[in-house]
Scaffold this active site. Structure first.
Site, PDB file in Angstrom:
ATOM      1  CB  SER A   1      -0.912   0.008   1.232  1.00 57.87           C
ATOM      2  OG  SER A   1      -1.713  -1.147   1.248  1.00 57.87           O
TER       3      SER A   1
ATOM      4  CD  GLN B   1      -2.345 -11.084  -4.951  1.00 60.57           C
ATOM      5  OE1 GLN B   1      -2.141 -12.291  -5.078  1.00 60.57           O
ATOM      6  NE2 GLN B   1      -2.718 -10.563  -3.796  1.00 60.57           N
TER       7      GLN B   1
ATOM      8  CG  ASN C   1      -6.352  -7.837  -5.177  1.00 60.70           C
ATOM      9  OD1 ASN C   1      -6.313  -7.087  -6.147  1.00 60.70           O
ATOM     10  ND2 ASN C   1      -7.148  -7.616  -4.147  1.00 60.70           N
TER      11      ASN C   1
ATOM     12  CB  ALA D   1       8.145  -9.262   2.015  1.00 65.33           C
TER      13      ALA D   1
ATOM     14  CB  THR E   1      16.093   3.389  11.214  1.00 67.78           C
ATOM     15  OG1 THR E   1      16.576   4.605  11.805  1.00 67.78           O
ATOM     16  CG2 THR E   1      17.111   2.272  11.402  1.00 67.78           C
TER      17      THR E   1
ATOM     18  CB  CYS F   1      -9.266  -4.716   2.103  1.00 62.98           C
ATOM     19  SG  CYS F   1      -7.727  -5.309   1.423  1.00 62.98           S
TER      20      CYS F   1
HETATM   21  C1  LIG Z   1      -1.983  -7.105  -0.845  1.00 60.92           C
HETATM   22  C2  LIG Z   1      -2.012  -6.147  -1.968  1.00 60.92           C
HETATM   23  C3  LIG Z   1      -1.616  -4.812  -1.797  1.00 60.92           C
HETATM   24  C4  LIG Z   1      -1.276  -4.238  -0.449  1.00 60.92           C
HETATM   25  O1  LIG Z   1      -0.067  -4.721   0.066  1.00 60.92           O
HETATM   26  P1  LIG Z   1       0.237  -4.528   1.640  1.00 60.92           P
HETATM   27  O2  LIG Z   1       1.649  -4.992   1.794  1.00 60.92           O
HETATM   28  O3  LIG Z   1      -0.733  -5.400   2.358  1.00 60.92           O
HETATM   29  O4  LIG Z   1       0.068  -3.085   1.949  1.00 60.92           O
HETATM   30  C5  LIG Z   1      -1.607  -3.982  -2.895  1.00 60.92           C
HETATM   31  N1  LIG Z   1      -1.943  -4.427  -4.112  1.00 60.92           N
HETATM   32  C6  LIG Z   1      -2.324  -5.708  -4.324  1.00 60.92           C
HETATM   33  C7  LIG Z   1      -2.683  -6.154  -5.707  1.00 60.92           C
HETATM   34  C8  LIG Z   1      -2.381  -6.604  -3.268  1.00 60.92           C
HETATM   35  O5  LIG Z   1      -2.778  -7.859  -3.480  1.00 60.92           O
END
Ligand SMILES: *Cc1c(COP(=O)(O)O)cnc(C)c1O
Length: 390
Positions: free
Chosen positions: A72, A180, A152, A201, A238, A326
């Site tokens: 995000s 993804q 996703n 990650a 950091t 979400c």
């Molecule tokens: C999970 C996801 C995110 C968000 O990643 P976070 O590390 O949870 O903030 C953004 N874009 C896609 C397509 C995702 O599947």
């Protein structure tokens, strides 16, 4: 009761070797990488090696990789950063209707405060946009095209290389939210003409709260977080050294094992993909039949609500998802399924099962045995269902 995890698009189990690789960065190499002593050098070395690993996984250069606090944050940084750095060119941004909320909500906020004018490209019934649509939407004041690599919710893979070619030809920056895709399917920023990319990650067996962005050399990216000069002045604070080492270790492992893991998952995914419609009537596959992530199954199960299926599956030890993680807390149907043309009722009945390399044939068979009676019971209680009529 056995527990079966089929929610790998929401997050994944951290690999044992990743936990092991991270451990010394908490207990031994805990120096601040910006300090001037041997503890700092140990930490800096971990950072440096990790950057090289991530760069090589994407076919980028180490100086083009900026570590972040996740997907995000990366999406927010890139969209706001590019719009701000190139505002003299204009404020038009092109995206698709099926992006993650990290992209959509950022763009909507920018529309509200007047810093962006956004074109939301519609998708086809499988959730895809075409390069031709992107080309037709580009204007002289377009500063950014942001299209996700793979969706996703439904697992549909976008024609990224073609979109990249169109953007490069038009001289417009191309960002892809590849959260993804990275670690799951081949991603090559050079070959695909990608200028900016987001990864995180925890979607490929690394730790949560750490990610990276790729910013092609020469692209201006102002820092959204001000403070120290870390990450080439693009992200103050950091560094999360242990997390970054975990990210790189997981990514290297995933890239090295991609082929064998993909083959393994495809067999199990297809057992679900073809098994569900033979055992349950009135289901609809969501997403593209072939241009699809190797670990994603998404069905609309008509006449019932996705949330009730989830509760029943959970009672039987199966962890799945409906829509995206979400939004499954809310009652709004998925914006992705609605954009693909599903009606509200069919969108509400969606069930997403996402596999990992840890998924076993026994687990898939258990799901195939457990799901049909659950659906039957819920349909028997559903006022929408009248014995299989369509
Ligand atoms: C999970 C996801 C995110 C968000 O990643 P976070 O590390 O949870 O903030 C953004 N874009 C896609 C397509 C995702 O599947």
């Amino acid at each position: 009761m056995q527990r079966i995890y089929l929610d790998n698009a929401a997050t994944t189990r951290v690999l044992d070797e990743v936990v092991e690789a991270m451990r010394p960065y908490f207990t031994d190499y805990y120096g601040n990488p910006s300090s001037l002593h041997s503890f700092a050098r140990d930490a800096y070395k971990g950072l440096d090696q990790s950057r090289a690993i991530v760069a090589s996984a994407l076919n980028a250069k180490p100086e083009e990789i900026i570590f972040t606090g996740g997907g995000s944050e990366g999406d927010n940084m890139i969209i706001r950063g590019i719009a701000s750095a190139y505002k003299k060119k204009g404020k038009h941004i092109i995206t698709s209707a099926v992006e993650h909320h990290a992209v959509l909500h950022t763009l909507q906020a920018m529309e509200r405060d007047g810093t962006a004018e956004v074109t939301y490209l519609p998708v086809d019934e499988y959730g895809r946009v075409t390069a031709e649509q992107v080309e037709a939407a580009i204007r002289p004041d377009t500063v950014l095209v942001t299209i996700m690599f793979a969706n996703n919710e439904v697992g549909t893979i976008m024609p990224i290389a073609q979109i990249g070619t169109v953007c490069r030809k038009a001289g417009v920056f191309f960002h892809t939210d590849a959260v993804q895709a990275v670690g799951h399917v081949p991603v090559d920023v050079e070959k695909m003409n990608i200028d900016l990319l987001t990864l995180t990650a925890h979607k490929f067996h690394g730790p949560k709260g750490v990610g990276a962005i790729f910013v092609k050399k020469g692209v201006r990216m102002p820092s959204m977080i001000l403070g120290g000069g870390q990450e080439r002045n693009k992200r103050a604070g950091t560094e999360n050294v242990a997390g970054i080492v975990g990210l790189a270790t997981a990514l290297r492992y995933q890239v090295e094992h991609m082929e064998e893991n993909t083959q393994k998952m495809l067999v199990l995914r297809d057992r679900l993909l073809f098994g569900i419609p033979t055992r349950i009537a009135d289901v609809k596959l969501n997403g593209h039949p072939t241009e699809r992530l190797p670990n994603n199954v998404n069905y609309s199960i008509r006449f019932i609500e996705g949330e009730s299926i989830l509760l029943m599956l959970d009672l039987n030890g199966i962890a799945a998802s409906s829509g995206s993680a979400c939004t499954s807390g809310s009652l709004d149907p998925s914006h992705v399924l609605l954009a693909m043309g599903l009606n509200h009722e069919t969108a509400h009945g969606s069930l997403r099962l996402t596999l990992s390399e840890f998924t076993t044939p026994e687990e898939i068979d258990y799901v195939l045995d457990t799901l049909p009676p659950i659906v039957e019971r819920l349909r028997a209680m559903s006022p929408l269902y009248k014995g299989g009529e369509k």
